[in-house]
Write an enzyme that holds these catalytic residues in place. Structure first.
Site, PDB file in Angstrom:
ATOM      1  CB  VAL A  36      68.738  74.407  30.167  1.00 38.21           C
ATOM      2  CG1 VAL A  36      68.030  76.069  29.250  1.00 38.21           C
ATOM      3  CG2 VAL A  36      70.335  74.915  29.786  1.00 38.21           C
ATOM      4  CG  ASP A  37      64.469  76.038  30.866  1.00 36.65           C
ATOM      5  OD1 ASP A  37      64.638  76.995  31.912  1.00 36.65           O
ATOM      6  OD2 ASP A  37      64.157  76.565  29.617  1.00 36.65           O
ATOM      7  CG  PHE A  38      65.829  69.752  35.211  1.00 37.67           C
ATOM      8  CD1 PHE A  38      65.666  69.374  36.318  1.00 37.67           C
ATOM      9  CD2 PHE A  38      66.802  70.757  35.516  1.00 37.67           C
ATOM     10  CE1 PHE A  38      65.836  69.317  37.696  1.00 37.67           C
ATOM     11  CE2 PHE A  38      67.357  70.900  36.904  1.00 37.67           C
ATOM     12  CZ  PHE A  38      66.801  69.919  37.928  1.00 37.67           C
ATOM     13  CB  THR A  65      60.301  76.258  32.301  1.00 40.31           C
ATOM     14  OG1 THR A  65      61.242  76.239  32.933  1.00 40.31           O
ATOM     15  CG2 THR A  65      59.681  77.396  31.612  1.00 40.31           C
ATOM     16  NE  ARG A  95      63.098  80.109  31.049  1.00 41.97           N
ATOM     17  CZ  ARG A  95      62.136  79.513  29.793  1.00 41.97           C
ATOM     18  NH1 ARG A  95      61.663  80.444  29.731  1.00 41.97           N
ATOM     19  NH2 ARG A  95      62.356  78.475  28.857  1.00 41.97           N
TER      20      ARG A  95
END
Length: 181
Positions: A36-38, A65, A95
């Site tokens: 996630v969101d790396f 992100t 995102r």
């Protein structure tokens, strides 16, 4: 006075939970694996010839992100000649974290792990006109423009690509300063 630093890391295995980008970064011929969101932060970075391997974990999986509060900030991420692979479908390229993120993928091979929408505004439609999410001559099943969100910028020619990649201003920090003669 400019300060130049370099880090050379040669490991059989190097593990980090996330790449937090602040300042200027250049990644070449790397393998980056994450969930996630790396890749997140507010700096400028260029990823060249790098494999981004996504490991899904049943949450919203996002590669980038990027935090930018206004179009006047000179930050952003550029991915050129990269390869996106992974184990989980439904992954987003990026995102919104702040109101005006800037991310470009060019000449990148995208596997089926990329969701058709590709980008996510985090249910903040007010960001749709301020985000810059660009793609140029990408390939693979994840690069199809069918189903892309409306705010995706399909960069149609090299001048658009050059303009978009200028967001990282690589010639100012990737190249050594010219010595005065």
């Amino acid at each position: 006075m400019e300060l130049w630093t370099a880090m050379i890391a040669e490991f059989d295995y190097f593990v980090a939970t996330n790449l937090i980008i602040k300042g200027n970064h250049f990644f070449k011929d790397c393998f980056i694996e994450g969930t996630v969101d790396f890749i997140f932060g507010s700096g400028k970075s260029l990823y060249l010839n790098t494999e981004l391997h996504v490991l899904g974990n049943n949450e919203m999986t996002v590669i980038t992100t990027q935090a930018r509060d206004s179009a006047s900030e000179d930050t952003g991420y550029s991915f050129v000649h990269c390869n996106i692979t992974g184990t989980e479908n439904g992954t987003y390229l990026g995102r919104a974290w702040r109101i005006s993120p800037r991310v470009v993928f060019a000449y990148t091979s995208m596997s089926e792990v990329i969701t058709p929408a590709s980008w996510n505004n985090k249910n903040r439609s007010e960001c749709d006109s301020t985000m810059f999410y660009g793609e140029y001559k990408c390939s693979g099943p994840g690069s199809s423009m069918v189903g892309r969100v409306k705010y995706t910028k399909q960069l149609g020619n090299k001048s658009n690509l050059s303009s978009a990649l200028a967001n990282i201003q690589g010639s100012k920090w990737l190249l050594p300063p010219n010595p005065k003669v």
